[in-house]
Design a protein around this motif. Structure first.
Motif, mmCIF file in Angstrom:
data_model
loop_
_atom_site.group_PDB
_atom_site.id
_atom_site.type_symbol
_atom_site.label_atom_id
_atom_site.label_comp_id
_atom_site.label_asym_id
_atom_site.label_seq_id
_atom_site.Cartn_x
_atom_site.Cartn_y
_atom_site.Cartn_z
ATOM 1 N N LYS A 1 -12.575 -5.913 8.393
ATOM 2 C CA LYS A 1 -11.208 -6.419 8.480
ATOM 3 C C LYS A 1 -10.653 -6.261 9.894
ATOM 4 O O LYS A 1 -9.984 -7.157 10.411
ATOM 5 C CB LYS A 1 -10.326 -5.709 7.454
ATOM 6 N N GLU B 1 -7.137 -11.632 7.315
ATOM 7 C CA GLU B 1 -6.763 -10.921 8.539
ATOM 8 C C GLU B 1 -7.010 -11.795 9.773
ATOM 9 O O GLU B 1 -6.217 -11.789 10.716
ATOM 10 C CB GLU B 1 -7.547 -9.619 8.666
ATOM 11 N N LYS C 1 -2.901 -0.596 10.994
ATOM 12 C CA LYS C 1 -2.502 -0.615 9.574
ATOM 13 C C LYS C 1 -3.704 -0.869 8.669
ATOM 14 O O LYS C 1 -3.691 -0.485 7.487
ATOM 15 C CB LYS C 1 -1.445 -1.699 9.324
ATOM 16 N N ILE C 2 -4.750 -1.489 9.204
ATOM 17 C CA ILE C 2 -5.942 -1.791 8.400
ATOM 18 C C ILE C 2 -6.627 -0.511 7.933
ATOM 19 O O ILE C 2 -7.343 -0.511 6.940
ATOM 20 C CB ILE C 2 -6.903 -2.710 9.197
ATOM 21 N N ARG D 1 -13.033 -1.823 5.758
ATOM 22 C CA ARG D 1 -12.036 -1.754 6.817
ATOM 23 C C ARG D 1 -12.576 -2.236 8.158
ATOM 24 O O ARG D 1 -11.866 -2.915 8.915
ATOM 25 C CB ARG D 1 -11.524 -0.314 6.949
ATOM 26 N N TYR E 1 -6.004 0.080 4.448
ATOM 27 C CA TYR E 1 -6.538 -0.892 3.492
ATOM 28 C C TYR E 1 -7.697 -0.316 2.682
ATOM 29 O O TYR E 1 -8.248 0.743 2.977
ATOM 30 C CB TYR E 1 -7.056 -2.130 4.220
ATOM 31 N N GLN E 2 -8.093 -1.108 1.693
ATOM 32 C CA GLN E 2 -9.326 -0.821 0.970
ATOM 33 C C GLN E 2 -10.512 -1.274 1.821
ATOM 34 O O GLN E 2 -10.375 -2.103 2.713
ATOM 35 C CB GLN E 2 -9.330 -1.559 -0.378
ATOM 36 N N ASP F 1 -2.481 -5.224 1.748
ATOM 37 C CA ASP F 1 -3.918 -5.302 2.002
ATOM 38 C C ASP F 1 -4.347 -6.769 2.012
ATOM 39 O O ASP F 1 -3.834 -7.582 1.243
ATOM 40 C CB ASP F 1 -4.680 -4.543 0.907
ATOM 41 N N HIS F 2 -5.302 -7.093 2.894
ATOM 42 C CA HIS F 2 -5.800 -8.463 2.988
ATOM 43 C C HIS F 2 -7.319 -8.455 3.148
ATOM 44 O O HIS F 2 -7.900 -7.471 3.617
ATOM 45 C CB HIS F 2 -5.183 -9.193 4.191
ATOM 46 N N SER F 3 -7.929 -9.576 2.820
ATOM 47 C CA SER F 3 -9.363 -9.751 3.021
ATOM 48 C C SER F 3 -9.653 -9.957 4.507
ATOM 49 O O SER F 3 -8.739 -10.277 5.289
ATOM 50 C CB SER F 3 -9.855 -10.976 2.247
ATOM 51 N N ILE G 1 0.852 -1.190 0.000
ATOM 52 C CA ILE G 1 0.000 0.000 0.000
ATOM 53 C C ILE G 1 0.886 1.238 0.000
ATOM 54 O O ILE G 1 1.811 1.355 0.813
ATOM 55 C CB ILE G 1 -0.910 -0.004 1.239
#
Length: 283
Positions: free
Chosen positions: A277, A230, A266-267, A274, A270-271, A224-226, A205
């Motif tokens: 996640k 996570e 950090k999330i 959030r 993310y996209q 980034d993770h789903s 990212i």
């Protein structure tokens, strides 16, 4: 058992051209290559490629995680008297002389060796990161305590001895857990330093302003993770820590739960979604 070497490549919705390139790099280096597929949406394309290259395909029909897929592949190789298996991800590009150099390593014939690994870099990294990861070392081999799952030459008898990969872990920490079991069984992991593979670990990212506001270093590598991923990252990091932190060579990887919770900030980089996640990670 002979010194026969096989290669095991796990797939999940792969990019077919990249998969083909990865297979072409290894197909002439080993006695047999197996693709183990974890329920890919493009399985028809994978089947077509496996027929074209005359490669065995184990179609699992659904996603059993990296641990389940690797265990199915190792079961085949162990039953068919292969001594070593080279583990690969669908986007791993190994050198064309990988097996030759691993065989030439003085650790290959050492009875205490369980795994031979190699160095790697992600082509999306910054030049300075790639230079640091691929710089030449004085030692021909370096002993390691934790290595990623791809690009490893693994002895099948030791895989069997430690009961394989932990399928309950499913995806994250599967490789590190296996490493720890191998070490606790009295065996060693060596990195062959003159071998370097290209391996994609994900696109980082790039939100420099927000990254600094959240008090991360400007060059922090954040992926980034789903929500599901996570959950497994957080859960399995704690599980690994609880299992192995008492071992003198593994205690440095012990997790502080409060620190891990703080790190979930950090999330926010993310996209969306959030919130989902963050909930998954905290759960």
């Amino acid at each position: 058992m002979t010194d026969k070497i096989g290669a095991l490549l796990v797939t999940f919705n792969p990019n077919i051209p990249k998969l083909k390139e990865s297979l072409n790099r290894i197909i002439n280096q080993v006695s047999k290559v197996i693709i183990v597929d974890n329920g890919s949406n493009n399985i028809s394309s994978i089947k077509k490629l496996s027929v074209q290259l005359e490669i065995k395909l184990l179609d699992l029909k659904k996603n059993y995680g990296i641990a389940g897929a690797q265990n199915r592949g190792f079961e085949f190789f162990f039953k068919n008297n292969f001594k070593w298996v080279l583990t690969l991800d669908q986007d791993t590009m190994v050198p064309f002389d990988t097996v030759k150099k691993m065989r030439a390593s003085k650790k290959f014939k050492d009875s205490s060796t369980a795994i031979l690994a190699m160095k790697y870099y992600d082509p999306s990294w910054k030049p300075a990161q790639i230079k640091r990861a691929t710089e030449k070392q004085k030692e021909t081999e370096t002993q390691k305590w934790r290595i990623i799952s791809s690009g490893n030459l693994v002895r099948t008898d030791i895989w069997n001895l430690v009961d394989g990969f932990d399928e309950w872990l499913f995806i994250d920490q599967v490789d590190f857990d296996f490493n720890a079991k191998v070490i606790l069984a009295g065996y060693k992991i060596w990195q062959v330093n003159n071998l370097i593979m290209e391996h994609e670990i994900g696109k980082s990212i790039k939100k420099p302003v927000l990254t600094m506001m959240l008090l991360f270093k400007p060059n922090e590598f954040i992926l980034d993770h789903s929500p599901m991923r996570e959950y497994y990252i957080a859960r399995n990091t704690i599980v690994y820590s609880k299992r192995y932190s008492s071992h003198p060579d593994l205690e440095k990887f012990k997790t502080n739960l409060f620190h891990e919770i703080i790190m979930t900030r950090k999330i926010l980089l993310y996209q969306k979604p959030r919130i989902k996640k963050i909930q998954a990670s905290w759960r």
